[in-house]
Design a protein around this motif. Sequence first.
Motif, PDB file in Angstrom:
ATOM      1  N   ARG A 117       0.825  -1.214   0.000  1.00 55.72           N
ATOM      2  CA  ARG A 117       0.000   0.000   0.000  1.00 55.72           C
ATOM      3  C   ARG A 117       0.853   1.256   0.000  1.00 55.72           C
ATOM      4  NH1 ARG A 117      -4.539   0.775   4.300  1.00 55.72           N
ATOM      5  NH2 ARG A 117      -4.805   2.607   2.981  1.00 55.72           N
ATOM      6  N   PRO A 121       2.338   2.478  -5.128  1.00 55.92           N
ATOM      7  CA  PRO A 121       2.003   3.687  -5.889  1.00 55.92           C
ATOM      8  C   PRO A 121       3.239   4.431  -6.402  1.00 55.92           C
ATOM      9  CG  PRO A 121       0.589   3.525  -3.972  1.00 55.92           C
ATOM     10  CD  PRO A 121       1.637   2.453  -3.820  1.00 55.92           C
ATOM     11  N   GLN A 122       4.292   4.492  -5.595  1.00 61.16           N
ATOM     12  CA  GLN A 122       5.533   5.136  -6.035  1.00 61.16           C
ATOM     13  C   GLN A 122       6.167   4.350  -7.174  1.00 61.16           C
ATOM     14  OE1 GLN A 122       8.601   5.686  -3.008  1.00 61.16           O
ATOM     15  NE2 GLN A 122      10.178   5.504  -4.565  1.00 61.16           N
ATOM     16  N   LYS A 124       4.673   2.450  -9.325  1.00 62.19           N
ATOM     17  CA  LYS A 124       3.853   2.656 -10.517  1.00 62.19           C
ATOM     18  C   LYS A 124       4.155   4.011 -11.153  1.00 62.19           C
ATOM     19  CE  LYS A 124      -0.210  -0.238  -9.538  1.00 62.19           C
ATOM     20  NZ  LYS A 124      -1.672  -0.232  -9.271  1.00 62.19           N
TER      21      LYS A 124
END
Length: 245
Positions: A117, A121-122, A124
């Motif tokens: 989590r 995101p980083q 991606k």
Amino acid sequence: MRLSGKTAVVTGGGSGFGAGIARKFATEGARVFVADISADNARKIAQEIGGVAVACDVADGASVADMAARIKKDDTLDILVNNAGVTHLPAALEDVSEDDFDRLFHVNMKAVYLTARNFVPQFKAQGSGVILNIASTAGVSPRPRLNWYNASKGWMITATKTMAVELASHGIRVNALNPVAGETPLLKSFMGEDTPEMRAKFLATIPLGRFSTPEDLGNAACFLCSDEASMITGVAMEVDGGRCI
């Protein structure tokens, strides 16, 4: 210098397999954040390898978020190693306490969710990243009386494969290592008691006749996290001296 210019975080990096991985990564040129629930252990290994110590309880969402914020403030992460793990003492499956089960669930499984989590995101956003999960031969060839530990490592192997499939299109690779029991602080817990007789019993199941070492795990981890393994994702590589044959 296969990891030159890379930044990595190794959870449970203050001892055992995690320390071996942190040492190898630093030797190969990586900047390493050594994350451990023991701030003293993290500091000791970080000072030894020229890394950065981060106190973190991987079973706690707020603690993992704080670790991620600390790393993001300082650097861009390239490699995430989910190494922290615990076991329960050998026991009949129905005799393992609920507290021990909950601790195992949170450290061995929920922690992988929490780090994902915070760091996926980083990865991606930058279109790259490597995640390495330290599973176990216990998830492939279970030993009796370690039922819930075995199950947690089987979960981690499946999580590795499904993460690899989902994240491949984002340039993110996800692999796992399956060590056999090793010379780490968990060895006594696996065996129940650390005696020459119990060690001989365990070693008799390993064709190469020795336990996994932190150096063994560091070498395998370095390969899977390096560009040399750029076409490898979704594997759970045994580092087990033939235990699972």
